[in-house]
Motif scaffolding. Structure first.
Motif, short mmCIF file in Angstrom:
data_model
loop_
_atom_site.label_atom_id
_atom_site.label_comp_id
_atom_site.label_asym_id
_atom_site.label_seq_id
_atom_site.Cartn_x
_atom_site.Cartn_y
_atom_site.Cartn_z
N ASN A 153 0.84 -1.19 0.00
CA ASN A 153 0.00 0.00 0.00
C ASN A 153 0.88 1.25 0.00
OD1 ASN A 153 -2.29 1.56 0.01
ND2 ASN A 153 -3.16 0.70 1.87
N SER A 154 0.26 2.37 -0.30
CA SER A 154 0.91 3.68 -0.15
C SER A 154 -0.19 4.72 0.04
CB SER A 154 1.78 4.02 -1.36
OG SER A 154 0.98 4.21 -2.51
N TYR A 155 0.17 5.82 0.69
CA TYR A 155 -0.82 6.88 0.93
C TYR A 155 -0.10 8.19 1.22
CZ TYR A 155 0.24 5.88 5.87
OH TYR A 155 0.88 5.69 7.07
N LEU A 156 -0.83 9.29 1.17
CA LEU A 156 -0.30 10.59 1.55
C LEU A 156 -0.69 10.87 2.99
CD1 LEU A 156 -1.07 12.79 -1.59
CD2 LEU A 156 1.00 11.49 -1.07
N SER A 157 0.29 11.29 3.80
CA SER A 157 0.03 11.58 5.20
C SER A 157 0.12 13.08 5.47
CB SER A 157 1.01 10.83 6.10
OG SER A 157 2.34 11.23 5.81
N SER A 158 -0.43 13.51 6.61
CA SER A 158 -0.43 14.94 7.00
C SER A 158 -0.91 15.80 5.84
CB SER A 158 0.97 15.37 7.44
OG SER A 158 1.42 14.63 8.54
N LEU A 159 -2.11 15.50 5.36
CA LEU A 159 -2.61 16.15 4.15
C LEU A 159 -2.71 17.67 4.27
CD1 LEU A 159 -5.45 13.66 3.14
CD2 LEU A 159 -3.07 13.71 2.39
N GLY A 160 -2.99 18.17 5.46
CA GLY A 160 -3.13 19.61 5.63
C GLY A 160 -1.83 20.32 5.90
N LEU A 161 -0.72 19.57 5.98
CA LEU A 161 0.55 20.19 6.34
C LEU A 161 1.67 19.88 5.35
CD1 LEU A 161 1.91 21.92 8.55
CD2 LEU A 161 2.58 19.78 9.67
N SER A 162 1.93 18.59 5.10
CA SER A 162 3.08 18.24 4.25
C SER A 162 2.75 17.35 3.06
CB SER A 162 4.14 17.54 5.10
OG SER A 162 3.63 16.32 5.63
N ALA A 163 1.68 16.56 3.15
CA ALA A 163 1.28 15.65 2.07
C ALA A 163 2.44 14.77 1.62
CB ALA A 163 0.68 16.41 0.90
N THR A 164 3.22 14.27 2.57
CA THR A 164 4.31 13.36 2.24
C THR A 164 3.75 11.98 1.90
OG1 THR A 164 4.60 12.86 4.59
CG2 THR A 164 6.04 14.53 3.62
N LYS A 165 4.47 11.27 1.02
CA LYS A 165 4.03 9.94 0.61
C LYS A 165 4.65 8.88 1.51
CE LYS A 165 3.69 6.80 -3.36
NZ LYS A 165 4.00 6.60 -4.80
N HIS A 166 3.81 7.96 1.97
CA HIS A 166 4.29 6.85 2.79
C HIS A 166 4.01 5.54 2.05
CE1 HIS A 166 5.54 4.92 6.54
NE2 HIS A 166 4.61 4.02 6.28
N THR A 167 5.04 4.73 1.87
CA THR A 167 4.91 3.46 1.17
C THR A 167 5.08 2.32 2.17
OG1 THR A 167 5.87 4.46 -0.80
CG2 THR A 167 5.75 2.05 -0.74
N MET A 168 4.20 1.33 2.09
CA MET A 168 4.18 0.25 3.07
C MET A 168 4.61 -1.08 2.43
SD MET A 168 0.63 1.23 5.04
CE MET A 168 1.15 0.52 6.61
N PHE A 169 5.49 -1.77 3.15
CA PHE A 169 5.98 -3.07 2.69
C PHE A 169 5.70 -4.14 3.74
CE2 PHE A 169 8.57 0.03 0.43
CZ PHE A 169 8.58 -0.48 -0.86
N TYR A 170 5.75 -5.39 3.28
CA TYR A 170 5.55 -6.55 4.16
C TYR A 170 6.60 -7.58 3.82
CZ TYR A 170 3.49 -10.98 5.78
OH TYR A 170 3.29 -12.20 6.36
N ALA A 171 7.08 -8.29 4.85
CA ALA A 171 8.03 -9.36 4.61
C ALA A 171 7.87 -10.43 5.68
CB ALA A 171 9.46 -8.83 4.61
N GLU A 172 7.96 -11.67 5.25
CA GLU A 172 7.98 -12.79 6.19
C GLU A 172 9.44 -13.12 6.52
OE1 GLU A 172 5.60 -16.00 4.72
OE2 GLU A 172 3.72 -14.89 5.00
N VAL A 173 9.69 -13.34 7.81
CA VAL A 173 11.04 -13.63 8.28
C VAL A 173 11.02 -14.87 9.16
CG1 VAL A 173 11.78 -11.22 8.15
CG2 VAL A 173 10.74 -12.08 10.26
#
Length: 234
Positions: A153-173
């Motif tokens: 997944n990915s999304y934009l965070s702090s929409l009213g302030l910075s609109a930085t992009k956050h990308t989410m990863f998953y891994a099995e260990v």
């Protein structure tokens, strides 16, 4: 979970707190945007900041999710501001005048403890998967093969302030992949605790309002519990 709300921040000491204006920063750059929207003049204060990413780890040997716990100054400051405002000793417009807060006015250090997914800034010219791999090693002590790391997944965070992009990863260990203690980089003054959560503990954490959590952690746990085959993990 291995700890409880009463023990949050145990052994952590916070003192000599002060606030100063930011002259320059390698992490953020405040700016004011002026524009016209539907023939109306508007002004909006924003912050330019780095994008970020996170990686949710699932240990298939122990059937546990791997997350981190750490002290976040901004979270602590928020609770401190609330306390000082209630006491009538703080005016947000004069924040930079708070050269030092009296020790007896400080909050308990546990007020700054947060639960999060292993994460980091996108501040290197490298593929995101490689940055996620580095964060898993630095924060959690796992050597994760690149082929194990999958974006979900990915999304934009702090929409009213910075609109930085956050990308989410998953891994099995596996247990064999944990060849370090994690805890973050001492060169960056990080002090991170690694937590291994059973799925029951993860479900409980989602709704436990006594523990400060990132939205990313809540989204990651929810994604895992709703998309993965629980028959394999219970």
């Amino acid at each position: 979970m291995a700890d409880n709300a009463a023990n949050l921040g145990e052994g952590l000491r916070i003192g000599e707190v002060s606030f100063t204006p930011i002259q320059s920063s390698p992490y953020i750059a405040p700016y004011r945007m002026k524009f016209i929207q539907n023939d109306k003049k508007r002004v909006w204060d924003c912050v330019k900041a780095h994008d970020s990413l996170s990686i949710l780890l699932f240990n298939t040997s122990t059937k546990e999710l791997v997350i981190v716990k750490q002290f976040r100054p901004a979270v602590y400051a928020r609770k401190l501001f609330d306390k000082l405002e209630k006491e009538g000793t703080m005016d947000l417009s004069k924040l930079s005048e708070l050269t030092e807060i009296k020790q007896d006015s400080l909050c308990n250090s546990r007020e700054g403890i947060t639960y999060e997914v292993c994460a980091g800034l996108v501040d290197k010219n490298k593929p995101l998967e490689e940055i996620a791999q580095s964060e898993a090693w630095e924060e959690c002590g796992y050597r994760v093969p690149l082929e194990n790391i999958k974006k979900f997944n990915s999304y934009l965070s702090s929409l009213g302030l910075s609109a930085t992009k956050h990308t989410m990863f998953y891994a099995e260990v596996t247990n064999e992949m944990r060849v370090g203690t994690g805890g973050g980089l001492t060169t960056e003054q990080e002090e991170i605790e690694v937590l291994h959560l059973s799925l029951g503990a993860a479900r409980h954490l989602l709704w436990d309002e006594t523990r400060f959590k990132s939205c990313g952690l809540c989204l990651a746990i929810t994604w895992f519990l709703t998309t993965q085959d629980m028959k394999l993990y219970d």
